[in-house]
Design a protein around this motif. Structure first.
Motif, PDB file in Angstrom:
ATOM      1  N   SER A  57       0.837  -1.209   0.000  1.00 50.13           N
ATOM      2  CA  SER A  57       0.000   0.000   0.000  1.00 50.13           C
ATOM      3  C   SER A  57       0.866   1.251   0.000  1.00 50.13           C
ATOM      4  O   SER A  57       0.572   2.232  -0.708  1.00 50.13           O
ATOM      5  CB  SER A  57      -0.927   0.003   1.224  1.00 50.13           C
ATOM      6  OG  SER A  57      -1.807  -1.095   1.204  1.00 50.13           O
ATOM      7  N   VAL A  58       1.948   1.234   0.785  1.00 47.32           N
ATOM      8  CA  VAL A  58       2.858   2.383   0.833  1.00 47.32           C
ATOM      9  C   VAL A  58       3.520   2.593  -0.526  1.00 47.32           C
ATOM     10  O   VAL A  58       3.624   3.722  -1.017  1.00 47.32           O
ATOM     11  CB  VAL A  58       3.911   2.187   1.936  1.00 47.32           C
ATOM     12  CG1 VAL A  58       4.944   3.320   1.905  1.00 47.32           C
ATOM     13  CG2 VAL A  58       3.245   2.128   3.313  1.00 47.32           C
ATOM     14  N   LEU A  59       3.950   1.507  -1.152  1.00 46.47           N
ATOM     15  CA  LEU A  59       4.574   1.624  -2.475  1.00 46.47           C
ATOM     16  C   LEU A  59       3.583   2.161  -3.506  1.00 46.47           C
ATOM     17  O   LEU A  59       3.945   2.977  -4.361  1.00 46.47           O
ATOM     18  CB  LEU A  59       5.115   0.258  -2.911  1.00 46.47           C
ATOM     19  CG  LEU A  59       6.360  -0.228  -2.161  1.00 46.47           C
ATOM     20  CD1 LEU A  59       6.667  -1.674  -2.517  1.00 46.47           C
ATOM     21  CD2 LEU A  59       7.562   0.671  -2.465  1.00 46.47           C
ATOM     22  N   GLY A 114       8.685   4.296  -2.695  1.00 43.94           N
ATOM     23  CA  GLY A 114       8.883   4.146  -1.263  1.00 43.94           C
ATOM     24  C   GLY A 114       8.987   5.507  -0.593  1.00 43.94           C
ATOM     25  O   GLY A 114       9.136   6.539  -1.257  1.00 43.94           O
ATOM     26  N   VAL A 115       8.909   5.520   0.716  1.00 41.27           N
ATOM     27  CA  VAL A 115       8.933   6.780   1.468  1.00 41.27           C
ATOM     28  C   VAL A 115      10.363   7.204   1.780  1.00 41.27           C
ATOM     29  O   VAL A 115      11.289   6.397   1.812  1.00 41.27           O
ATOM     30  CB  VAL A 115       8.122   6.681   2.777  1.00 41.27           C
ATOM     31  CG1 VAL A 115       6.635   6.612   2.498  1.00 41.27           C
ATOM     32  CG2 VAL A 115       8.571   5.500   3.618  1.00 41.27           C
ATOM     33  N   ASP A 116      10.521   8.492   2.024  1.00 39.57           N
ATOM     34  CA  ASP A 116      11.837   9.040   2.367  1.00 39.57           C
ATOM     35  C   ASP A 116      12.180   8.824   3.838  1.00 39.57           C
ATOM     36  O   ASP A 116      13.351   8.623   4.178  1.00 39.57           O
ATOM     37  CB  ASP A 116      11.873  10.545   2.055  1.00 39.57           C
ATOM     38  CG  ASP A 116      11.688  10.821   0.578  1.00 39.57           C
ATOM     39  OD1 ASP A 116      12.507  10.330  -0.222  1.00 39.57           O
ATOM     40  OD2 ASP A 116      10.706  11.504   0.216  1.00 39.57           O
ATOM     41  N   VAL A 117      11.174   8.899   4.705  1.00 44.40           N
ATOM     42  CA  VAL A 117      11.406   8.781   6.149  1.00 44.40           C
ATOM     43  C   VAL A 117      10.345   7.863   6.751  1.00 44.40           C
ATOM     44  O   VAL A 117       9.158   7.966   6.415  1.00 44.40           O
ATOM     45  CB  VAL A 117      11.346  10.163   6.844  1.00 44.40           C
ATOM     46  CG1 VAL A 117      11.451  10.013   8.365  1.00 44.40           C
ATOM     47  CG2 VAL A 117      12.452  11.073   6.320  1.00 44.40           C
ATOM     48  N   MET A 125      15.068   4.917  -1.869  1.00 45.36           N
ATOM     49  CA  MET A 125      16.475   5.233  -2.047  1.00 45.36           C
ATOM     50  C   MET A 125      16.850   6.416  -1.164  1.00 45.36           C
ATOM     51  O   MET A 125      16.136   7.413  -1.106  1.00 45.36           O
ATOM     52  CB  MET A 125      16.718   5.577  -3.521  1.00 45.36           C
ATOM     53  CG  MET A 125      18.129   5.991  -3.852  1.00 45.36           C
ATOM     54  SD  MET A 125      19.260   4.603  -3.750  1.00 45.36           S
ATOM     55  CE  MET A 125      20.810   5.430  -4.137  1.00 45.36           C
ATOM     56  N   LEU A 126      17.969   6.292  -0.428  1.00 45.06           N
ATOM     57  CA  LEU A 126      18.412   7.302   0.534  1.00 45.06           C
ATOM     58  C   LEU A 126      17.398   7.514   1.649  1.00 45.06           C
ATOM     59  O   LEU A 126      17.385   8.557   2.307  1.00 45.06           O
ATOM     60  CB  LEU A 126      18.728   8.634  -0.163  1.00 45.06           C
ATOM     61  CG  LEU A 126      19.922   8.617  -1.126  1.00 45.06           C
ATOM     62  CD1 LEU A 126      20.023   9.941  -1.870  1.00 45.06           C
ATOM     63  CD2 LEU A 126      21.219   8.338  -0.373  1.00 45.06           C
ATOM     64  N   GLY A 127      16.543   6.510   1.884  1.00 40.25           N
ATOM     65  CA  GLY A 127      15.538   6.612   2.940  1.00 40.25           C
ATOM     66  C   GLY A 127      16.154   6.501   4.322  1.00 40.25           C
ATOM     67  O   GLY A 127      17.219   5.909   4.514  1.00 40.25           O
ATOM     68  N   ARG A 128      15.453   7.093   5.298  1.00 38.88           N
ATOM     69  CA  ARG A 128      15.927   7.085   6.681  1.00 38.88           C
ATOM     70  C   ARG A 128      14.846   6.502   7.578  1.00 38.88           C
ATOM     71  O   ARG A 128      13.699   6.951   7.540  1.00 38.88           O
ATOM     72  CB  ARG A 128      16.248   8.504   7.156  1.00 38.88           C
ATOM     73  CG  ARG A 128      17.423   9.145   6.422  1.00 38.88           C
ATOM     74  CD  ARG A 128      17.009   9.960   5.218  1.00 38.88           C
ATOM     75  NE  ARG A 128      16.392  11.231   5.594  1.00 38.88           N
ATOM     76  CZ  ARG A 128      15.683  11.977   4.777  1.00 38.88           C
ATOM     77  NH1 ARG A 128      15.448  11.579   3.522  1.00 38.88           N
ATOM     78  NH2 ARG A 128      15.171  13.118   5.189  1.00 38.88           N
TER      79      ARG A 128
END
Length: 332
Positions: free
Chosen positions: A206-208, A215-218, A237-240
């Motif tokens: 669902s998030v995707l 995808g989400v960043d944070v 990518m570069l997610g935290r």
């Protein structure tokens, strides 16, 4: 003065409404006559003795203890002349203990001044949870305008404030997870763009879908267990990923190399560790004060009870009956 003290660990019944001498502020501290006192779940865990267990790796409690982490009130006197300018001023303070009392000592570098017409009850509801959310989004990582955020447990105290803070910081998409339709409706009412169930077997999909596959960043992680592992299926990518808690337990160890493929970052936030950085605590308190004053952050006060009924407040939290923060009135 009247205060809530416990002399042994246990259930809410160990909380005693007693008379105690007024505390004395030391150098760098002020004495506050409290007008509103916020109740937090860490107060419950402290009372139960959880923080005195070696496996928690948290500083223990020395009995007898007056618990509580946050107050609003007026400064009666200061421990040093350098802080005499605070005498008579209304303040919001974060502290390590001692809040459940008609008079409480706070560090002068962990409070902010409030306007006289500020709502004491509302402001007393936010320091612990609000500063935690702020630190997660602006110190442990830095959320940038236009980024996307996933907040787990978004109907909880930290979570619902994190949703609002993320929006104030310019997040383009805020997704909150919660366990029921009612709680997801509450998450949407706090400003989230989407609310989903984290106990659904396909929630990362669902998030995707919401993020067009990126995808989400944070991610603000509060659940733990299997949910912790599933986060990485929808962290971009570069997610935290910022770990705030783990209500389901810590889960399996993470293989560090797992972070390499998408250059991701895993970090955590634990509020008491920031007491050695009072500048960051004050920064968070000022952010909350300004956001509430401008109507951008809307705290949820579940109930206001007399200080003498602190045991009832703890019982309500343990039964998860409170949608929002419980505030104690020290007059009674």
């Amino acid at each position: 003065m009247k205060a809530i003290q416990y002399r042994k660990f246990g259930g809410p019944e160990v909380l005693e409404y007693v008379g105690l001498p007024d505390p004395e502020p030391r150098a760098g501290e002020v004495l506050i006559e409290t007008t509103a006192i916020g109740v937090n779940f860490p107060d419950v865990r402290e009372r139960m003795g959880v923080y005195n267990r070696a496996e928690t790796q948290v500083g223990g409690v020395t009995l007898p203890q007056v618990g509580g982490l946050q107050v609003v009130g007026r400064v009666l006197n200061a421990g040093t002349e350098a802080h005499d300018h605070l005498v008579g001023r209304k303040v919001m303070a974060l502290m390590s203990k001692g809040a459940y009392a008609q008079r409480a000592v706070a560090r002068a570098d962990m409070l902010v001044e409030l306007e006289d017409d500020t709502d004491d009850v509302v402001m007393a509801s936010v320091p612990c949870q609000g500063v935690t959310a702020f630190l997660a989004l602006q110190v442990c990582t830095v959320l940038r305008p236009g980024e996307s955020v996933l907040v787990h447990g978004a109907a909880g105290g930290v979570g619902n404030l994190a949703v609002q803070i993320a929006k104030v910081l310019g997040a383009a998409t805020v997704i909150g997870t919660a366990s029921s339709d009612t709680r997801r409706a509450f998450v949407l009412s706090r400003g989230a763009d989407h609310a989903i169930a984290y106990d659904s077997p396909h929630w990362p999909e669902s998030v995707l879908s919401i993020t067009n596959g990126k995808g989400v960043d944070v991610i603000l992680e509060t659940v733990g267990g299997d949910v912790f592992d599933e986060n990485f299926a929808c962290l971009g990518m570069l997610g935290r990923c910022v770990v705030i808690g783990s209500t389901r337990g810590p889960g399996k160890p993470l293989a560090p190399r797992q972070l390499m493929a998408k250059a991701q970052t895993l970090t955590g936030v634990y509020l008491p560790s920031f007491f050695q950085r009072p500048d960051l605590i004050q920064r968070g308190l000022r952010f909350l004060k300004d956001g509430i004053g401008q109507g951008l952050i809307r705290p949820r006060v579940a109930a206001t009870l007399p200080l003498s009924r602190a045991a009832d407040a703890h019982a309500m939290l343990e039964r998860r009956e409170a949608q929002g923060v419980i505030v104690l009135d020290p007059r009674y």
